[in-house]
Design a protein around this motif. Structure first.
Motif, PDB file in Angstrom:
ATOM      1  N   HIS A  22       0.834  -1.205   0.000  1.00  0.00           N
ATOM      2  CA  HIS A  22       0.000   0.000   0.000  1.00  0.00           C
ATOM      3  C   HIS A  22       0.871   1.258   0.000  1.00  0.00           C
ATOM      4  CE1 HIS A  22      -4.141   1.431   0.326  1.00  0.00           C
ATOM      5  NE2 HIS A  22      -3.669   2.426   1.051  1.00  0.00           N
ATOM      6  N   LYS A  25       2.005   1.955  -3.499  1.00  0.00           N
ATOM      7  CA  LYS A  25       0.940   2.575  -4.300  1.00  0.00           C
ATOM      8  C   LYS A  25       0.826   4.068  -3.999  1.00  0.00           C
ATOM      9  CE  LYS A  25      -2.162  -1.395  -5.061  1.00  0.00           C
ATOM     10  NZ  LYS A  25      -1.452  -2.446  -4.328  1.00  0.00           N
ATOM     11  N   LEU A  26       0.919   4.419  -2.720  1.00  0.00           N
ATOM     12  CA  LEU A  26       0.854   5.834  -2.343  1.00  0.00           C
ATOM     13  C   LEU A  26       2.050   6.600  -2.903  1.00  0.00           C
ATOM     14  CD1 LEU A  26      -0.253   5.442   1.384  1.00  0.00           C
ATOM     15  CD2 LEU A  26      -1.572   6.574  -0.409  1.00  0.00           C
ATOM     16  N   GLN A  28       3.815   5.942  -5.543  1.00  0.00           N
ATOM     17  CA  GLN A  28       3.643   6.091  -6.982  1.00  0.00           C
ATOM     18  C   GLN A  28       2.605   7.153  -7.304  1.00  0.00           C
ATOM     19  OE1 GLN A  28       2.763   1.910  -7.706  1.00  0.00           O
ATOM     20  NE2 GLN A  28       4.684   1.643  -8.813  1.00  0.00           N
ATOM     21  N   HIS A  29       1.496   7.140  -6.561  1.00  0.00           N
ATOM     22  CA  HIS A  29       0.403   8.082  -6.827  1.00  0.00           C
ATOM     23  C   HIS A  29       0.829   9.527  -6.581  1.00  0.00           C
ATOM     24  CE1 HIS A  29      -3.795   9.382  -7.167  1.00  0.00           C
ATOM     25  NE2 HIS A  29      -3.577  10.143  -6.101  1.00  0.00           N
ATOM     26  N   TYR A  30       1.573   9.759  -5.501  1.00  0.00           N
ATOM     27  CA  TYR A  30       1.946  11.122  -5.121  1.00  0.00           C
ATOM     28  C   TYR A  30       3.355  11.497  -5.559  1.00  0.00           C
ATOM     29  CZ  TYR A  30      -2.252  11.082  -2.227  1.00  0.00           C
ATOM     30  OH  TYR A  30      -3.555  11.011  -1.796  1.00  0.00           O
ATOM     31  N   ASP A  31       4.016  10.618  -6.311  1.00  0.00           N
ATOM     32  CA  ASP A  31       5.390  10.851  -6.735  1.00  0.00           C
ATOM     33  C   ASP A  31       6.243  11.178  -5.512  1.00  0.00           C
ATOM     34  OD1 ASP A  31       7.514  11.060  -8.500  1.00  0.00           O
ATOM     35  OD2 ASP A  31       7.171  13.202  -8.868  1.00  0.00           O
ATOM     36  N   VAL A 151      -6.072  -0.744  -6.694  1.00  0.00           N
ATOM     37  CA  VAL A 151      -5.848   0.702  -6.783  1.00  0.00           C
ATOM     38  C   VAL A 151      -6.163   1.326  -5.431  1.00  0.00           C
ATOM     39  CG1 VAL A 151      -6.341   0.837  -9.257  1.00  0.00           C
ATOM     40  CG2 VAL A 151      -8.212   1.099  -7.605  1.00  0.00           C
ATOM     41  N   LEU A 152      -5.763   2.588  -5.256  1.00  0.00           N
ATOM     42  CA  LEU A 152      -6.102   3.312  -4.042  1.00  0.00           C
ATOM     43  C   LEU A 152      -7.605   3.588  -3.995  1.00  0.00           C
ATOM     44  CD1 LEU A 152      -3.168   5.889  -3.941  1.00  0.00           C
ATOM     45  CD2 LEU A 152      -3.371   3.756  -2.652  1.00  0.00           C
ATOM     46  N   ASP A 154     -11.237   5.049  -4.021  1.00  0.00           N
ATOM     47  CA  ASP A 154     -11.872   6.200  -4.647  1.00  0.00           C
ATOM     48  C   ASP A 154     -13.161   6.592  -3.920  1.00  0.00           C
ATOM     49  OD1 ASP A 154     -13.519   4.137  -5.369  1.00  0.00           O
ATOM     50  OD2 ASP A 154     -13.480   4.543  -7.521  1.00  0.00           O
ATOM     51  N   ILE A 176      -5.911  13.674   0.286  1.00  0.00           N
ATOM     52  CA  ILE A 176      -6.397  12.382  -0.188  1.00  0.00           C
ATOM     53  C   ILE A 176      -7.835  12.496  -0.688  1.00  0.00           C
ATOM     54  CG2 ILE A 176      -7.108  10.075   0.598  1.00  0.00           C
ATOM     55  CD1 ILE A 176      -4.688   9.992   2.364  1.00  0.00           C
ATOM     56  N   LYS A 180     -11.515  12.547  -5.093  1.00  0.00           N
ATOM     57  CA  LYS A 180     -12.096  11.216  -4.999  1.00  0.00           C
ATOM     58  C   LYS A 180     -13.469  11.189  -5.679  1.00  0.00           C
ATOM     59  CE  LYS A 180      -8.773   9.320  -2.670  1.00  0.00           C
ATOM     60  NZ  LYS A 180      -7.846   8.398  -3.358  1.00  0.00           N
TER      61      LYS A 180
END
Length: 274
Positions: A22, A25-26, A28-31, A151-152, A154, A176, A180
């Protein structure tokens, strides 16, 4: 709030895979950059090893070293596969020394922990997300054991009681929540709260571009924690946002409470602040 610097606090081998996945994933999502730590303060041997024989201490140290090497290998494999090797670091116990997770957490935007291990021999790894939130001033995301999602989330469920801790958690989670697909604001009690004269928290979310639904539920003999988790299941929310410890830490430890129960039984990740 932009989550660009993440800290994953190791919480026991049984849960490490879920919280690590997890966290990646975070990141990657937020660079973002990801740092992993392993240990809750002083080593097991510094605290409890005085009465052990030299042979037993050596055996336990070898076992701890093996656990550390296994976790590092798992971490390196995962971040390399995710393309994050240049933005991820594992700080082993010998470098962390006596630094507590709550102290290190102040240098990060968000702390991620896993399910709290109850396994014998992992007590010295276990971190307390409630105490990290209480002592660090940083939000904490708790990932349940064996939790996996492609995925994170939604859809977010916000547990709202109008108190300071809930307001802090919601403010910390805006990075976050914004963007959404769906947000549900949950209130629990005998009757639904009246809308304040200024439009209240729903108006606040609306002005951030968030069209939240309001869901009110009566406890009807159930614990508030059970109502929160059942409501998340009902609406399909994959993330719960809530405040931590509106009462004293001592009373929570002695009598239990909503925070403690949710952390022990949650089926989806929980974002909390104090």
């Amino acid at each position: 709030m932009s989550f660009r610097n993440l800290l994953l606090a190791y919480s026991g081998e049984a849960a490490f895979a879920a919280s690590l996945a997890h966290s990646i994933k975070l990141a990657q999502h937020y660079d973002a950059w990801l740092t992993v730590i392993m240990r809750n303060g002083r080593s097991f041997f510094d605290r409890f090893g005085a009465g052990l024989s030299a042979a037993l201490r050596d055996q336990l140290r070898r076992a701890e070293k093996s656990d550390t090497l296994t976790a590092i290998a798992q971490f390196e494999t995962a971040v390399r596969a995710a393309g994050l090797a240049d933005r991820a670091r594992f700080i082993p116990p010998e470098e962390l020394c006596d630094i507590l997770p709550s102290e290190l957490a102040r240098h990060y935007d968000l702390v991620i922990t896993g399910f709290q291990s109850d396994l014998v021999g992992e007590e010295h790894h276990v971190v307390s997300p409630d105490l990290i939130a209480l002592r660090s001033g940083r939000p904490v995301l708790i990932v349940p054991e064996n939790y996996s999602a492609p995925v994170l989330a939604d859809h977010v469920l916000v547990a709202w009681d109008g108190k300071r801790a809930a307001a802090r958690a919601l403010g910390d989670a805006m990075g976050i929540i914004e963007g959404k697909r769906k947000v549900t604001l949950l209130t629990v009690g005998g009757r639904a709260p009246q809308t304040p004269i200024d439009g209240g928290i729903l108006r606040h979310l609306e002005r951030h571009g968030i069209a939240a639904d309001h869901l009110h539920r009566s406890a009807k003999g159930r614990s508030i924690a059970a109502v929160i988790e059942d409501a998340a299941d009902e609406v399909g929310a994959k993330l719960i946002v809530m405040g931590a410890y509106e009462h004293s830490k001592f009373s929570q430890d002695l009598f239990g409470g909503v925070t403690h129960e949710v952390l022990k039984t949650t089926r989806v990740p929980v974002f909390m602040s104090h």
